[in-house]
Enzyme design. Structure first.
Site, short mmCIF file in Angstrom:
data_model
loop_
_atom_site.label_atom_id
_atom_site.label_comp_id
_atom_site.label_asym_id
_atom_site.label_seq_id
_atom_site.Cartn_x
_atom_site.Cartn_y
_atom_site.Cartn_z
N LYS B 37 0.85 -1.19 0.00
CA LYS B 37 0.00 0.00 0.00
C LYS B 37 0.89 1.24 0.00
CE LYS B 37 -3.91 1.79 2.72
NZ LYS B 37 -4.77 1.52 3.89
N SER B 112 -9.44 0.95 2.57
CA SER B 112 -8.65 1.82 1.74
C SER B 112 -7.50 1.09 1.03
CB SER B 112 -8.08 2.97 2.57
OG SER B 112 -7.20 2.48 3.58
N SER B 136 -9.64 -1.29 6.62
CA SER B 136 -8.99 -1.09 5.33
C SER B 136 -8.27 -2.30 4.75
CB SER B 136 -7.99 0.07 5.42
OG SER B 136 -8.69 1.27 5.58
#
Lengths: 90, 440
Positions: B37, B112, B136
């Site tokens: 990420k 996310s 997330s």
């Protein structure tokens, strides 16, 4: 939410909001806090922990050292004679 | 591995997985490929957290989790698209491409860590580092039909993870194969003196401990769509047939987790993100003759996105004099209550189980019509364990009639990752996990 409150919050957060944004965020924040009222009735745990688990104090030995070369960091910034340049304070 | 590397630009054109891809096409001595990420710093690629305000930021150091993956023989192939600073449930607030669901390109990958889940779903043999604050990892894992593990708060060093909510952030793993999660959790776990919250952890031991009893709280099921509920109930039958005792339980306090989470997360975010002012990181194109207040305001107004501004305003308000006790202090006490409540349940059950998300991945046109509260409410099942810092795991457990994946989420007590991983491996043998069709 009152306009003056949103203005105060936006100023503290360093945002210059447009009229349209003031209207939108005032409405959004009012709805969000209305929803959050449910917390008023919520039970509370004992104590006052800022983390979900106990975090121990872990201190490094007091030995001078360089973790990251400051000159490498300066490459990403606006500088003048190896000082970081910033906006006016006064 | 070389073929995968060569295919990345085409994969990215189709799915918008990465905000940047490695320029190094050589495999060298690498033993495996991984992605991360874009909220984690990487010294050979930009780190922008899905935000325009960090455009151009090239860190001089790797996040500890990335460093440990590289030291274990991993090659970082790209930084994955994400909601701006983690502020979202659908990865639609990303400034560098919105990842598309591999089962239906008109739908979200979740957020996310949406790019990470997409990478795990479409790249063979892949493992991706995600990060979770309020859902997330589990949300995108559920929407993309893969496994997502969030370890206990403090299990994996947060050094190099750009803070969203520092008392909530956790780095975890997403993969289509639980064996890979089992392999790499020990790699990224462990004490790191650069993050004191990692230093109190007991040693991670994966001994094959099994979940024998599960508590299924009744209250949250009322807000779940019919198709998710139907799939979830079928999964409970499958669990019983695996010899696991399933008990219906009451956890009325779970409904307080979502507002408590949002208050703590945005309070922390509003201070953490105060450092992004057009100096030191990313964008620095301002006029230095401006007074500092005006200079900072210029950057933050110009480069933070709509949702980032909303959450910063929210968090700034809840910390202000006059409101702090009602919101921030109250939310801290509610978190302690929820932790105590979980602990009480864990004295009688090995895990708590719910669906991961209340619905299958929505279409982008549906997401664009959601109000902030509707969007925040989508996290009501993932917020409780994240708020409590407890390890949790999303596993695929079904598909709706359009073939969209459905997930269920297991929560165990602090430091009990072992039984989650053992369960994921057992489940993978018992459940027919579908792979998306990937044609380039």
């Amino acid at each position: 939410m009152e306009r003056t409150t949103v203005e105060r919050v936006a100023r503290a957060a360093h945002f210059a909001l447009s009229e349209e944004e003031f209207e939108k965020y005032s409405k959004d924040l009012a709805e969000i806090f209305d929803y959050f009222k449910i917390l008023d009735e919520a039970p509370e745990g004992e104590g006052y922990g800022v983390n979900p688990l106990e975090v121990g104090d872990v201190l490094r030995d007091d030995v001078p050292g360089i973790f990251i070369d400051p000159y490498e960091l300066l490459k990403d910034m606006k500088t003048y004679e190896n000082y970081v340049r910033g906006p006016r304070l006064l | 591995m070389k073929e995968i590397l060569a295919s990345l630009p085409r994969l990215n054109d189709k799915y918008s997985i990465f905000s940047c891809i490695t320029e190094d096409a050589e495999i060298g001595d690498s033993e495996f490929l991984f992605s991360a990420k874009d909220g984690m710093t990487s010294k050979d690629m930009m780190t922008r957290c899905g935000s325009k305000i960090l455009d151009g930021y090239r860190p001089t150091f790797d996040a500890t989790a990335i460093e440990r993956m590289r030291n274990a023989g991993g090659k970082l192939i790209g930084k994955c698209n994400m909601d701006e600073f983690g502020f979202g449930t659908f990865s639609t607030t990303s400034a560098y491409g919105i990842p598309k669901n591999p089962f239906d390109l008109e739908r979200s990958c979740g957020g996310s860590s949406g790019g990470s889940a997409c990478a795990a779903a479409v790249i063979d043999g892949h493992i991706s580092l995600g990060a979770s604050t309020g859902g997330s990892i589990c949300c995108p894992a559920s929407f993309c039909g893969v496994y997502g593990l969030v370890p206990t708060y403090g299990r994996v060093s947060r050094y190099g993870l750009v803070d969203y909510g520092n008392s909530l952030d956790k780095i975890g793993l997403i993969s289509s194969d639980p064996e890979r999660i089992a392999r790499f959790l020990p790699v990224i776990s462990g004490k790191d003196t650069k993050d004191s919250t990692s230093c109190g952890q007991p040693k991670l031991e994966l001994k094959g401990k099994r979940i024998k009893t599960i508590g299924v709280p009744e209250e949250p099921l009322a807000g779940v769509s019919k198709e998710v509920l139907s799939s979830f109930e079928s999964s409970l039958d499958a669990l019983r047939s695996m010899g696991i005792e399933v008990n219906r339980i009451k956890m009325p306090s779970l409904k307080y987790a979502m507002p408590a989470y949002f208050i703590l997360a945005t309070s922390e975010a509003s201070t953490n993100l105060a450092s992004f002012v057009g100096m030191r990181y990313g964008q620095q194109d301002g006029d230095l003759s401006l007074k500092f207040d005006d200079y900072f305001t210029y950057f933050r107004t110009k480069y933070f996105g709509e949702e980032a501004k909303r959450r910063i305003l929210l968090g700034t308000y809840t910390r202000m004099a006059g409101f702090r006790d009602r919101y921030y202090s109250k939310a801290l006490k509610v978190r302690l209550h929820i932790i105590e409540y979980y602990k009480k349940i864990f004295s009688e059950h090995d895990a708590v189980l719910t669906p991961t998300m209340p619905f299958v991945s929505p279409r982008f046109d549906e997401i664009s019509k959601m109000t902030p509260i509707e969007s925040y409410s989508a996290d009501y099942l993932t917020c409780p364990p994240d708020l409590a810092g407890m390890p949790h795991l999303s596993v695929p457990c079904g598909y709706n009639r359009d073939g969209m994946p459905i997930g269920m989420q297991f929560v165990t007590d602090h430091w009990e990752e072992d039984s989650l991983i053992t369960f994921a491996k057992d489940w993978d043998s018992a459940f027919d996990v579908r792979k998306p069709e990937v044609s380039l």
